[in-house]
Design a protein around this motif. Structure first.
Motif, PDB file in Angstrom:
ATOM      1  N   VAL A 127       0.844  -1.206   0.000  1.00  0.00           N
ATOM      2  CA  VAL A 127       0.000   0.000   0.000  1.00  0.00           C
ATOM      3  C   VAL A 127       0.873   1.247   0.000  1.00  0.00           C
ATOM      4  O   VAL A 127       0.631   2.202  -0.757  1.00  0.00           O
ATOM      5  CB  VAL A 127      -0.953   0.003   1.218  1.00  0.00           C
ATOM      6  N   GLU A 128       1.924   1.254   0.836  1.00  0.00           N
ATOM      7  CA  GLU A 128       2.817   2.415   0.906  1.00  0.00           C
ATOM      8  C   GLU A 128       3.539   2.635  -0.420  1.00  0.00           C
ATOM      9  O   GLU A 128       3.681   3.766  -0.891  1.00  0.00           O
ATOM     10  CB  GLU A 128       3.820   2.210   2.038  1.00  0.00           C
ATOM     11  N   TYR A 129       4.006   1.541  -1.020  1.00  0.00           N
ATOM     12  CA  TYR A 129       4.703   1.636  -2.307  1.00  0.00           C
ATOM     13  C   TYR A 129       3.779   2.201  -3.385  1.00  0.00           C
ATOM     14  O   TYR A 129       4.163   3.109  -4.138  1.00  0.00           O
ATOM     15  CB  TYR A 129       5.204   0.248  -2.714  1.00  0.00           C
ATOM     16  N   LEU A 130       2.558   1.697  -3.461  1.00  0.00           N
ATOM     17  CA  LEU A 130       1.615   2.154  -4.475  1.00  0.00           C
ATOM     18  C   LEU A 130       1.159   3.588  -4.208  1.00  0.00           C
ATOM     19  O   LEU A 130       0.941   4.365  -5.146  1.00  0.00           O
ATOM     20  CB  LEU A 130       0.404   1.219  -4.526  1.00  0.00           C
ATOM     21  N   ALA A 131       1.041   3.940  -2.937  1.00  0.00           N
ATOM     22  CA  ALA A 131       0.699   5.332  -2.602  1.00  0.00           C
ATOM     23  C   ALA A 131       1.811   6.274  -3.052  1.00  0.00           C
ATOM     24  O   ALA A 131       1.549   7.357  -3.595  1.00  0.00           O
ATOM     25  CB  ALA A 131       0.457   5.461  -1.096  1.00  0.00           C
ATOM     26  N   GLY A 132       3.064   5.841  -2.849  1.00  0.00           N
ATOM     27  CA  GLY A 132       4.197   6.655  -3.299  1.00  0.00           C
ATOM     28  C   GLY A 132       4.227   6.818  -4.802  1.00  0.00           C
ATOM     29  O   GLY A 132       4.519   7.906  -5.318  1.00  0.00           O
ATOM     30  N   ARG A 133       3.914   5.742  -5.544  1.00  0.00           N
ATOM     31  CA  ARG A 133       3.894   5.817  -7.012  1.00  0.00           C
ATOM     32  C   ARG A 133       2.859   6.819  -7.502  1.00  0.00           C
ATOM     33  O   ARG A 133       3.032   7.478  -8.517  1.00  0.00           O
ATOM     34  CB  ARG A 133       3.557   4.444  -7.617  1.00  0.00           C
ATOM     35  N   ALA A 134       1.747   6.907  -6.749  1.00  0.00           N
ATOM     36  CA  ALA A 134       0.653   7.796  -7.163  1.00  0.00           C
ATOM     37  C   ALA A 134       0.704   9.151  -6.469  1.00  0.00           C
ATOM     38  O   ALA A 134      -0.214   9.959  -6.622  1.00  0.00           O
ATOM     39  CB  ALA A 134      -0.681   7.116  -6.869  1.00  0.00           C
ATOM     40  N   SER A 135       1.791   9.393  -5.711  1.00  0.00           N
ATOM     41  CA  SER A 135       1.967  10.669  -4.975  1.00  0.00           C
ATOM     42  C   SER A 135       0.799  10.956  -4.039  1.00  0.00           C
ATOM     43  O   SER A 135       0.346  12.091  -3.894  1.00  0.00           O
ATOM     44  CB  SER A 135       2.144  11.838  -5.962  1.00  0.00           C
ATOM     45  N   ILE A 136       0.317   9.890  -3.394  1.00  0.00           N
ATOM     46  CA  ILE A 136      -0.754  10.040  -2.406  1.00  0.00           C
ATOM     47  C   ILE A 136      -0.130  10.048  -1.017  1.00  0.00           C
ATOM     48  O   ILE A 136       0.561   9.099  -0.644  1.00  0.00           O
ATOM     49  CB  ILE A 136      -1.776   8.878  -2.508  1.00  0.00           C
ATOM     50  N   PRO A 137      -0.329  11.101  -0.232  1.00  0.00           N
ATOM     51  CA  PRO A 137       0.280  11.141   1.105  1.00  0.00           C
ATOM     52  C   PRO A 137      -0.303  10.062   2.009  1.00  0.00           C
ATOM     53  O   PRO A 137      -1.495   9.749   1.944  1.00  0.00           O
ATOM     54  CB  PRO A 137      -0.077  12.549   1.619  1.00  0.00           C
ATOM     55  N   MET A 138       0.566   9.490   2.835  1.00  0.00           N
ATOM     56  CA  MET A 138       0.126   8.449   3.753  1.00  0.00           C
ATOM     57  C   MET A 138      -0.734   9.063   4.862  1.00  0.00           C
ATOM     58  O   MET A 138      -0.475  10.190   5.303  1.00  0.00           O
ATOM     59  CB  MET A 138       1.330   7.749   4.381  1.00  0.00           C
ATOM     60  N   PRO A 139      -1.760   8.350   5.319  1.00  0.00           N
ATOM     61  CA  PRO A 139      -2.605   8.882   6.398  1.00  0.00           C
ATOM     62  C   PRO A 139      -1.820   8.978   7.700  1.00  0.00           C
ATOM     63  O   PRO A 139      -0.997   8.114   7.996  1.00  0.00           O
ATOM     64  CB  PRO A 139      -3.743   7.865   6.493  1.00  0.00           C
ATOM     65  N   ALA A 140      -2.083  10.008   8.460  1.00  0.00           N
ATOM     66  CA  ALA A 140      -1.385  10.198   9.732  1.00  0.00           C
ATOM     67  C   ALA A 140      -2.023   9.322  10.803  1.00  0.00           C
ATOM     68  O   ALA A 140      -3.246   9.203  10.853  1.00  0.00           O
ATOM     69  CB  ALA A 140      -1.461  11.659  10.157  1.00  0.00           C
ATOM     70  N   PRO A 141      -1.207   8.684  11.653  1.00  0.00           N
ATOM     71  CA  PRO A 141      -1.771   7.930  12.783  1.00  0.00           C
ATOM     72  C   PRO A 141      -2.621   8.845  13.655  1.00  0.00           C
ATOM     73  O   PRO A 141      -2.242   9.988  13.916  1.00  0.00           O
ATOM     74  CB  PRO A 141      -0.534   7.432  13.540  1.00  0.00           C
TER      75      PRO A 141
END
Length: 623
Positions: free
Chosen positions: A86-100
């Protein structure tokens, strides 16, 4: 980190499975999808049988039957966990990771930016080391060393192997020229501030460099091997831990070898970078390496994602055996099946392969004993069976038996140890603090009874409506084991097109599904479909993660959708035949159950039900 379903769907929709898989095999348009050669290493093929649906965002190989979505592909091919994918694919799409939720957003943003900056610096350093190796002349000691180990250019490039020049500030000058702040380079553990004067110096100098990659393929740290033995320096110099590199959570080489570990269903664990690279070069590619540290519980969890079978390769000296002893409880606690191997005459894997060949090492790996048996034999080298020795040995064994999650394996190890120690099994159980006796197989639930249909459609699950048949498979996934061929074919067909699915819904065929796993999958599909009719194309991709045998979600007929003769008319006839077969099987089993009930508890109501079922069966046969 857990992600919301909304975030996962957002990441999934922002990526294209075709772009991801195209990095590893060439895909060409074919019918409604794309076809190519299977990229998985255990399936060497000359003709394309690997199908990718851009519409449904799934893949399926008609040769080896591997199936899945983009997340399962990254897991099986790259060794990523689901959060890493999920993190890798989010990075590919320039989607910021959700904050805890429990942390301040500003602190999370700062930490994320810091990690991104450190990864960028590591990538610059990896490229620099790689370029320096290319520039040195052929008579340079590093080139001679590489030649002596027989490393090919292909392997050097695959593992990103490079060279840190002997100068004190080669990398420091390069990073400064790239406008990298030196405090950031120091935090990446690439340079260090001078104590007596201003400036910085390189940590790695005159060493063969091995970048350490994350499962996402990013360089996160380095290991450097000296070329000539120096009394004041260690043979290997490893990066200290940083915010992007924690030794206990990383196995060297995993991003390159995960696909082979899965295909071989076995992981070989070695102790150093060069051991791994040399074995890979020789053709033994299902291997990972620790980096100057003992195995950790996190290492065990990483390995279990790919296989339960591991062989740990240890040096034959006392240090190697001590490492084996430390590894055993960790591997057992991870629910793995560990074996152990020591090479003769103090040889390392590279020496052994060069002298005897890779095939000889493969034979040794197949013969490797259980690590438990190997350690037990070592503990019993001078064992005479005295009472005090039995008690002491039981005390050494106790920590092992406590951590084994598989009670069947624990009981077998207990029986083996009791026999070799010359004690009774009840005594050893009591001595190590385990209650009860005997095998644990009877504690498991009885297997679901099955019958074979007279029409030869394969095994059919017990369809007694009064019995609760479990649909749970391995790792909590929905099991399709025991489903009839008709129901499995129906499953693939109704997920193949929206028209088929609508037909299935309109005719209420779901009421005649007998197998609990098939029924549960179709219920999930119906739930998603009813919430949003436009989500049909995503159904298969969403369902893949829930099933223990996802290939049945793709195989839409005995000839398969790639057959040019598989037209709409043929498909519709096959679908209607499936509806009929499923209903016939359901009514047949229901009639049998009512007949059994009628014998034990006669009633006119049950008799009437049987007669109605018989009329329905006759009607179906005429249709």
């Amino acid at each position: 980190m857990r992600f919301s379903q909304d975030f996962i769907e957002r990441v999934s929709e922002a990526n294209n499975i075709v772009d991801i898989i195209s990095q590893y095999t060439q895909l060409k348009p074919s019918g409604s999808g794309l076809m190519g050669r299977c990229p998985f290493p255990d399936h060497a093929e000359k003709t394309a049988s690997f199908s990718v649906s851009e519409t449904k965002q799934v893949y399926h190989c008609f040769g080896c039957h591997k199936s899945g979505n983009m997340f399962s592909f990254l897991r099986d091919y790259q060794g990523m966990s689901f959060p890493e994918a999920v993190e890798y694919l989010a990075g590919r799409a320039s989607i910021p990771m959700p904050a805890p939720e429990a942390q301040d957003n500003q602190q999370v943003d700062q930490a994320a930016e810091k990690k991104k900056s450190l990864l960028k610096v590591n990538k610059l350093a990896a490229n620099y080391f790689s370029e320096q190796l290319k520039r040195v002349p052929y008579d340079h000691p590093v080139k001679k060393y590489i030649a002596s180990r027989g490393l090919s250019q292909e392997v050097i490039e695959l593992f990103g192997i490079g060279y840190a020049i002997a100068e004190w500030d080669g990398l420091e000058k390069h990073l400064a020229a790239q406008k990298v702040p030196m405090p950031l380079a120091e935090e990446a553990r690439l340079v260090k501030a001078r104590t007596n004067k201003s400036g910085y110096f390189d940590i790695f100098r005159d060493r063969l460099m091995f970048p350490i990659f994350s499962p996402m393929g990013e360089p996160i740290a380095f290991g450097g091997r000296y070329l000539e033995k120096k009394e004041t320096e260690p043979k290997y110099l490893n990066s200290p831990e940083t915010p992007v590199f924690i030794k206990g959570r990383v196995l060297y080489g995993l991003s390159q070898t995960a696909r082979y570990i899965r295909s071989e269903d076995m992981a070989l664990i070695v102790e150093g970078y060069m051991d791994l690279v040399s074995l890979y070069q020789s053709g033994i590619k299902n291997v990972v390496a620790t980096m100057g540290t003992a195995l950790t519980p996190d290492h065990g969890k990483m390995l279990k994602r790919m296989t339960k079978n591991v062989v740990a390769l240890f040096d034959g000296d006392s240090a190697g055996m001590e490492a084996a002893e430390r590894s055993l409880p960790i591997l057992l606690a991870a629910d793995l099946y560990p074996k152990g191997l020591t090479l003769p005459n103090g040889m390392d894997p590279d020496d052994y392969v060069k002298k005897y060949g890779a095939d000889a090492l493969k034979v040794e790996l197949e013969r490797a004993p259980d690590l438990f048996a190997m350690i037990l034999a070592r503990w019993m080298e001078s064992y005479r069976g005295e009472a005090s020795e039995k008690v002491k040995l039981a005390d050494k064994l106790k920590p092992l038996f406590v951590v084994i999650p598989d009670l069947r394996l624990r009981d077998l190890y207990l029986a083996e140890a009791a026999q070799k120690m010359g004690v009774t099994l009840p005594w050893l159980r009591q001595a190590v603090g385990i209650q009860g006796s005997g095998p644990v197989y009877s504690q498991n639930k009885p297997a679901m009874s099955r019958t074979i249909s007279s029409s030869g459609t394969g095994p059919v699950a017990n369809q007694n409506p009064t019995e609760e048949a479990s649909s749970s498979g391995v790792d909590g996934k929905i099991s399709l084991k025991g489903a009839s061929k008709a129901e499995l074919l129906l499953l693939g067909l109704v997920l193949k097109s929206r028209a088929n699915f609508d037909q299935f819904v309109n005719e209420k065929v779901d009421e005649s599904i007998a197998h609990p796993g098939v029924k549960k999958i179709l219920e999930k599909a119906l739930d998603v479909y009813r919430q949003d009719l436009n989500k049909f194309d995503k159904l298969t991709s969403l369902l893949v993660s829930y099933v223990d045998q996802p290939e049945y979600l793709f195989e839409a007929g005995p000839t398969g959708p790639t057959d040019p003769g598989f037209d709409e008319e043929t498909e519709m006839k096959l679908l209607r035949d499936c509806f009929k077969r499923v209903r016939q099987d359901f009514l047949k089993e229901k009639s049998k159950q009512l007949a059994r009930d009628l014998k034990t508890e006669p009633s006119s109501e049950k008799l009437e039900q049987i007669m109605n079922i018989q009329r329905n069966r006759i009607s179906l046969n005429k249709g």
